[in-house]
Enzyme design. Structure first.
Site, PDB file in Angstrom:
ATOM      1  CE  LYS A  24      -1.574   1.665   4.134  1.00  0.00           C
ATOM      2  NZ  LYS A  24      -1.290   3.077   4.409  1.00  0.00           N
ATOM      3  CG  ASN A  25       2.353   2.719   3.567  1.00  0.00           C
ATOM      4  OD1 ASN A  25       1.188   3.048   3.332  1.00  0.00           O
ATOM      5  ND2 ASN A  25       2.803   2.510   4.792  1.00  0.00           N
ATOM      6  CB  CYS A 119      -4.011  10.819  11.737  1.00  0.00           C
ATOM      7  SG  CYS A 119      -2.632   9.937  12.370  1.00  0.00           S
ATOM      8  NE  ARG A 124       1.414  10.547   9.807  1.00  0.00           N
ATOM      9  CZ  ARG A 124       0.759   9.639   9.065  1.00  0.00           C
ATOM     10  NH1 ARG A 124      -0.409   9.206   9.449  1.00  0.00           N
ATOM     11  NH2 ARG A 124       1.282   9.184   7.950  1.00  0.00           N
ATOM     12  CG  ASP A 308       3.562   1.782   9.259  1.00  0.00           C
ATOM     13  OD1 ASP A 308       3.247   2.701  10.037  1.00  0.00           O
ATOM     14  OD2 ASP A 308       3.778   1.963   8.048  1.00  0.00           O
ATOM     15  NE  ARG A 399      -6.873   4.983   5.844  1.00  0.00           N
ATOM     16  CZ  ARG A 399      -6.554   6.205   6.228  1.00  0.00           C
ATOM     17  NH1 ARG A 399      -7.140   6.736   7.287  1.00  0.00           N
ATOM     18  NH2 ARG A 399      -5.647   6.896   5.588  1.00  0.00           N
TER      19      ARG A 399
HETATM   20  N1  EPU Z   1       8.032  14.253  10.387  1.00  0.00           N
HETATM   21  C1  EPU Z   1       8.240  15.569  10.758  1.00  0.00           C
HETATM   22  N2  EPU Z   1       8.103  16.527   9.797  1.00  0.00           N
HETATM   23  C2  EPU Z   1       7.784  16.260   8.511  1.00  0.00           C
HETATM   24  C3  EPU Z   1       7.570  14.915   8.133  1.00  0.00           C
HETATM   25  C4  EPU Z   1       7.691  13.930   9.099  1.00  0.00           C
HETATM   26  O1  EPU Z   1       8.525  15.864  11.903  1.00  0.00           O
HETATM   27  O2  EPU Z   1       7.704  17.193   7.702  1.00  0.00           O
HETATM   28  C5  EPU Z   1       8.201  13.171  11.387  1.00  0.00           C
HETATM   29  C6  EPU Z   1       6.925  12.426  11.690  1.00  0.00           C
HETATM   30  O3  EPU Z   1       6.167  13.074  12.691  1.00  0.00           O
HETATM   31  C7  EPU Z   1       7.454  11.075  12.135  1.00  0.00           C
HETATM   32  C8  EPU Z   1       8.703  10.884  11.272  1.00  0.00           C
HETATM   33  O4  EPU Z   1       9.054  12.183  10.817  1.00  0.00           O
HETATM   34  O5  EPU Z   1       7.867  11.146  13.481  1.00  0.00           O
HETATM   35  C9  EPU Z   1       8.542   9.964  10.082  1.00  0.00           C
HETATM   36  O6  EPU Z   1       7.422  10.376   9.299  1.00  0.00           O
HETATM   37  P1  EPU Z   1       7.347  10.113   7.729  1.00  0.00           P
HETATM   38  O7  EPU Z   1       7.286  11.418   7.027  1.00  0.00           O
HETATM   39  O8  EPU Z   1       8.437   9.175   7.358  1.00  0.00           O
HETATM   40  O9  EPU Z   1       5.941   9.386   7.583  1.00  0.00           O
HETATM   41  P2  EPU Z   1       4.939   9.467   6.360  1.00  0.00           P
HETATM   42  O10 EPU Z   1       5.687   9.484   5.085  1.00  0.00           O
HETATM   43  O11 EPU Z   1       3.917  10.521   6.606  1.00  0.00           O
HETATM   44  C10 EPU Z   1       4.773   6.894   6.001  1.00  0.00           C
HETATM   45  C11 EPU Z   1       3.696   5.835   6.002  1.00  0.00           C
HETATM   46  C12 EPU Z   1       3.186   5.592   7.405  1.00  0.00           C
HETATM   47  C13 EPU Z   1       4.361   5.229   8.284  1.00  0.00           C
HETATM   48  C14 EPU Z   1       5.482   6.293   8.198  1.00  0.00           C
HETATM   49  C15 EPU Z   1       6.737   5.937   8.971  1.00  0.00           C
HETATM   50  C16 EPU Z   1       2.581   6.082   3.859  1.00  0.00           C
HETATM   51  C17 EPU Z   1       1.343   6.344   3.140  1.00  0.00           C
HETATM   52  N3  EPU Z   1       2.573   6.248   5.183  1.00  0.00           N
HETATM   53  O12 EPU Z   1       4.174   8.089   6.497  1.00  0.00           O
HETATM   54  O13 EPU Z   1       2.307   4.482   7.273  1.00  0.00           O
HETATM   55  O14 EPU Z   1       3.920   5.100   9.614  1.00  0.00           O
HETATM   56  O15 EPU Z   1       5.846   6.485   6.832  1.00  0.00           O
HETATM   57  O16 EPU Z   1       7.322   4.800   8.464  1.00  0.00           O
HETATM   58  O17 EPU Z   1       3.568   5.667   3.277  1.00  0.00           O
HETATM   59  C18 EPU Z   1       0.506   3.069   7.871  1.00  0.00           C
HETATM   60  O18 EPU Z   1       0.667   2.441   6.811  1.00  0.00           O
HETATM   61  O19 EPU Z   1      -0.174   2.618   8.831  1.00  0.00           O
HETATM   62  C19 EPU Z   1       1.156   4.371   8.028  1.00  0.00           C
HETATM   63  C20 EPU Z   1       0.696   5.291   8.843  1.00  0.00           C
END
Ligand code: EPU
Length: 425
Positions: A24-25, A119, A124, A308, A399
């Site tokens: 999915k991701n 969320c 986030r 995750d 989801r």
């Molecule tokens: N973060 C910041 N600032 C930013 C972006 C991220 O502080 O601008 C922090 C976040 O708060 C977190 C860390 O950086 O502590 C990592 O966040 P990341 O940006 O890597 O997460 P994401 O890209 O929003 C994806 C997955 C999530 C998964 C995270 C971490 C998708 C669609 N989502 O989210 O998946 O938890 O990476 O591996 O790819 C799930 O599938 O259940 C899910 C939530």
């Protein structure tokens, strides 16, 4: 969408083989990346999940025509960008959709995307996405919950992320692919989902080097062509089924796996006493060989133990006698599973992002999933207990887990619910 709850009777072993869906991701950013070409692309390994339908709704608004050309194969075509905005109604459904900003900006030169907001398990933030864009020459203003981004030239320059972010890395790469600038991203995420999107973009003619390392160089190209691509297997779903096998003290073959994507998970389960045999494209997980032992885990960015899988691991450890400590500094508030596991008799004490878990037998109870991975933790816990557990909040499971009820029944689990499959294209 209100769905009937899942009714699970556990307390017995599962077994046989289960095949993991594609990621999915990884699929979501690959679908978004298809916006960068005006030619058609065909994607294979696209799971039929509500998050995929949400991103397709958003792309339809932007000008993409899609057509399912097989069970999990999708043709996408965006001859031109018709709208440059991503409205709140769509972005708020799924925070991952914020990465459309990079793609719209690349293709149309301007983009307006709503703030994704928080969320179920906390904020986030997108500050790193915004800082990266600014450092690379994009003008961004924030007004009334919307980000307005505009570029007058191709993106160029260097940006060092302050922390590892998967979505931030996706967004910056997407924005830099088209044009004549050179962008260097440092402290970039080395996540499998970043590598997959880059391999897809390079197969269409992009010039991106270094994916899978902390320094990624994107050299702009004038245009991308069409193409065909298969998304990687879902390592989070594979890990979920591995934990289900361990929690039910069963032997399960998990097919369609990239074992190299699951090293941290495999190592922890082995440390607990689970036997894991690696074969080409599959893992045989055997928790019948010895008593399981408690372990400590701390989540990290890839290749560390994934956030995750933290709720699912907590559910497993809640069944293992002794004391385990689980820490999730990546998402410190990702704890909605704890109160529900308490209802099933789990002994978990929370302090900050630390859970101290005293393993014990769980019992059936009515519970409610408040997010996707909490839902996974609950079906794992339910399958360890005799009696019937009723899990509400099934829309969250939709989801991330395709045709879950049917597939769990295929490995001998007693799961009742009008099937979780969605058929809404
Ligand atoms: N973060 C910041 N600032 C930013 C972006 C991220 O502080 O601008 C922090 C976040 O708060 C977190 C860390 O950086 O502590 C990592 O966040 P990341 O940006 O890597 O997460 P994401 O890209 O929003 C994806 C997955 C999530 C998964 C995270 C971490 C998708 C669609 N989502 O989210 O998946 O938890 O990476 O591996 O790819 C799930 O599938 O259940 C899910 C939530």
């Amino acid at each position: 969408m209100q769905l009937t709850p899942l009714q699970i009777k556990g307390g017995r072993q599962i077994g046989g083989e289960i095949t993991v869906q594609h990621s999915k991701n990884a699929a979501l950013p690959v679908i978004v990346a298809s916006l960068l070409t005006h030619e058609p692309v065909i994607l294979h390994g696209i799971p039929r999940l509500s998050d995929v339908y949400t991103i397709l709704d958003l792309l339809a608004h932007l000008g993409t025509v899609h057509r399912w050309v097989g069970d999990n194969s999708l043709e996408l075509h965006t001859p031109e960008i018709l709208n440059t905005d991503a409205p709140y109604a769509l972005v708020s459904k799924m925070r991952a959709s914020f990465i459309v900003m990079g793609a719209i900006l690349a293709r149309a030169g301007e983009a307006t995307v709503s703030m994704p907001g928080g969320c179920a398990w906390g904020p986030r933030p997108v500050d790193q996405h915004v800082k990266a864009f600014r450092a690379l020459g994009v003008e961004i203003t924030e007004d009334g919950g919307n980000f307005d981004a505009r570029r007058s030239a191709s993106l160029s320059g260097r940006f060092t992320f302050e922390l590892l972010t998967v979505g931030g890395t996706h967004n910056a790469i997407l924005a830099a692919v088209l044009g004549d600038g050179v962008v260097i991203l440092e402290n970039a995420s080395i996540d499998t989902d970043v590598v997959d999107m880059v391999e897809f973009l390079n197969s269409l003619g992009a010039d991106i080097e270094g994916a899978g390392t902390n320094t990624i160089t994107v050299r702009g190209v004038p245009a991308l062509r069409g193409g065909e691509y298969t998304v990687i297997p879902d390592r989070i779903e594979a890990g979920t089924f591995m934990m289900l096998a361990a929690a039910t003290r069963s032997r399960l073959t998990v097919n369609n796996v990239r074992p190299d994507h699951l090293r941290a998970v495999t190592a922890k389960l082995q440390e607990m006493g689970v036997e894991i045999t690696e074969e080409a494209g599959r893992l045989i997980v055997d928790a019948t060989v010895r008593e399981l032992k408690p372990v400590n885990i701390t989540t990290q960015s890839y290749p560390g133990f994934p956030t995750d899988l933290q709720p699912q691991m907590s559910a497993l450890l809640a069944t293992v006698p002794g004391t385990s400590v689980v820490q999730d500094p990546v998402y410190p508030d990702r704890l909605t599973h704890v109160a529900e596991l308490h209802r099933m008799g789990a002994n978990i004490t929370v302090s900050g992002y630390t859970q101290v878990i005293q393993g014990a037998d769980l019992h059936a109870a009515p519970v409610k999933a408040a997010d996707l991975r909490a839902g996974a933790a609950l079906f794992i816990a339910a399958l360890t207990t005799e009696g019937e557990t009723v899990i509400d909040g099934v829309q969250y499971l939709n989801r991330g887990y395709e045709r879950l009820g049917e597939r769990l029944r295929g490995i001998g689990a007693s799961v009742r619910q009008p099937d979780l499959a969605l058929a809404m294209d």
